[in-house]
Write an enzyme that holds these catalytic residues in place. Structure first.
Site, short mmCIF file in Angstrom:
data_model
loop_
_atom_site.label_atom_id
_atom_site.label_comp_id
_atom_site.label_asym_id
_atom_site.label_seq_id
_atom_site.Cartn_x
_atom_site.Cartn_y
_atom_site.Cartn_z
N THR A 12 0.82 -1.22 0.00
CA THR A 12 0.00 0.00 0.00
C THR A 12 0.85 1.26 0.00
O THR A 12 0.52 2.24 -0.68
CB THR A 12 -0.93 0.01 1.23
OG1 THR A 12 -1.82 -1.11 1.16
CG2 THR A 12 -1.75 1.29 1.29
N SER A 54 1.13 -7.16 -1.09
CA SER A 54 1.64 -8.17 -0.16
C SER A 54 0.77 -9.41 -0.10
O SER A 54 1.20 -10.45 0.40
CB SER A 54 1.83 -7.59 1.24
OG SER A 54 0.60 -7.33 1.86
N THR A 85 0.93 -4.37 4.23
CA THR A 85 0.59 -4.73 5.61
C THR A 85 -0.05 -6.10 5.75
O THR A 85 0.00 -6.71 6.83
CB THR A 85 -0.37 -3.68 6.22
OG1 THR A 85 -1.58 -3.63 5.45
CG2 THR A 85 0.28 -2.30 6.25
N ASP A 86 -0.67 -6.63 4.70
CA ASP A 86 -1.47 -7.84 4.86
C ASP A 86 -0.66 -9.06 5.26
O ASP A 86 -1.12 -9.89 6.05
CB ASP A 86 -2.25 -8.13 3.58
CG ASP A 86 -3.38 -7.13 3.35
OD1 ASP A 86 -3.71 -6.38 4.30
OD2 ASP A 86 -3.94 -7.10 2.23
#
Length: 333
Positions: A12, A54, A85-86
């Site tokens: 992101t 990710s 972030t995932d």
């Protein structure tokens, strides 16, 4: 002035708007503009390694990151990795096993809003990460988000949209960053041993979450296709054995096939205590099983992939699994 390598992997933080939603695609010029204040206190060099969401990160990408760091390890004082972030917590855990005792900071960070947005957490997370990477006597792999420094083996994403997206699970945060002030809570100087790099992973690890009604036949498929399974059970951990949904016989089959079985809990905090109840005691006393205690799911999965590439028998696997790495396991009885 310290020399820090910024490794880009996408996510992101590097995304731009497209007709099909956010997608990694920031230009290097836009990225360099965001580093203007950071370059006042450290020298930054950039390595564009990946440019993926990710969700698409795989163990092969962890190997690429580790190989990139190992190749350049002696040339820099620290490393900052931007990442989506995932799966960031999985990557942080994996790097903790693949780069042990690095004697310098390896920091993973990202953002909930793209760097190109007017309102974003990306600039703060980047600055905090570089500030921490310039600290003295910092040893290890860390995830930095919203001012919190979290051990790589203890991070978990707990909010899908908020800026305070990550928590440290069953372990205190390592430090807090307030503007340019780093407040440490945990000793992170490490020991005097050598740095160890590991590149071999065996990603044949399955994560099975128990739900009422699940049938044990699923373990037949898992044992035929995977070398280890993490069973996320209820509460402190237990294995159903009532009526036609008796999992115990399948555990015996898993042992015969030499499939490693780890019993964990779906509950995020406080960890497992499998033998507390009969539903757990029966399983632990009869079969070759491991339990997760206070480890995070992300750390369990990554550690299994690492150990599958090292150990050949259950006894050595058990010993290595219960040997703490980067404070991944505090309670082990």
């Amino acid at each position: 002035m310290k020399r820090i390598l910024l490794i880009l992997t996408g996510g992101t933080i590097a995304s731009v708007e497209t007709e099909q939603g956010l997608r990694p695609g920031i230009s290097e010029e836009e990225l360099r503009e965001s580093l203007s204040g950071i370059t006042d206190f450290c020298q930054v060099e950039i390595l564009s390694l990946l440019n993926v969401d990710s969700t698409n990160i795989q163990p092969e990408h962890w190997q690429m990151i580790v190989q990139a760091i190992e190749k350049r390890f002696d040339c820099y004082d620290g490393f900052v990795i931007t990442h989506g972030t995932d799966t960031m917590a999985y990557t942080a855990a994996a790097l903790s096993y693949m780069i042990q005792n690095p004697h310098k900071p390896v920091v993973i960070t990202g953002a909930q809003k793209p760097l190109v947005k007017t309102v974003t957490d990306a600039r703060k997370n980047l600055r905090d990460s570089f500030r921490f990477a310039c600290e003295e006597n910092v040893n290890g792999v860390f995830l930095i988000f919203n001012g919190e420094v979290i051990l790589g083996t203890r991070a978990r994403k707990v909010r899908s949209k908020s800026f305070n997206a990550f928590d440290s699970i069953n372990y205190p945060i390592v430090a807090f960053i307030d503007n340019d002030r780093v407040i440490r809570y945990v000793d992170i100087s490490g020991d005097s041993g050598p740095t160890s790099f590991y590149s071999h992973l065996v990603p044949k690890v399955f994560l099975l979450k128990l739900v009422p009604g699940i049938t044990p036949d699923i373990l037949d498929y898992i044992s035929d296709h995977y070398e280890a399974v993490v069973i996320e059970s209820y509460g402190v951990g237990g294995i159903p054995f009532a009526d036609e949904r008796n999992f115990l016989e399948k555990l015996e089959c898993l042992n015969r096939k030499k499939c490693i079985v780890v019993i964990a809990t779906q509950v995020m905090l406080e960890g497992s205590d499998v033998e507390l109840y009969e539903v757990g005691f029966r399983a632990m006393s009869r079969y070759h099983l491991l339990q997760a205690y206070d480890m995070t799911t992300e750390a369990i999965v990554a550690k299994l992939m690492w150990l599958l590439g090292k150990c050949n028998d259950f006894e050595s696997f058990q010993k290595e699994f219960y040997t703490p790495v980067s404070c991944d396991l505090l309670r082990c009885e």
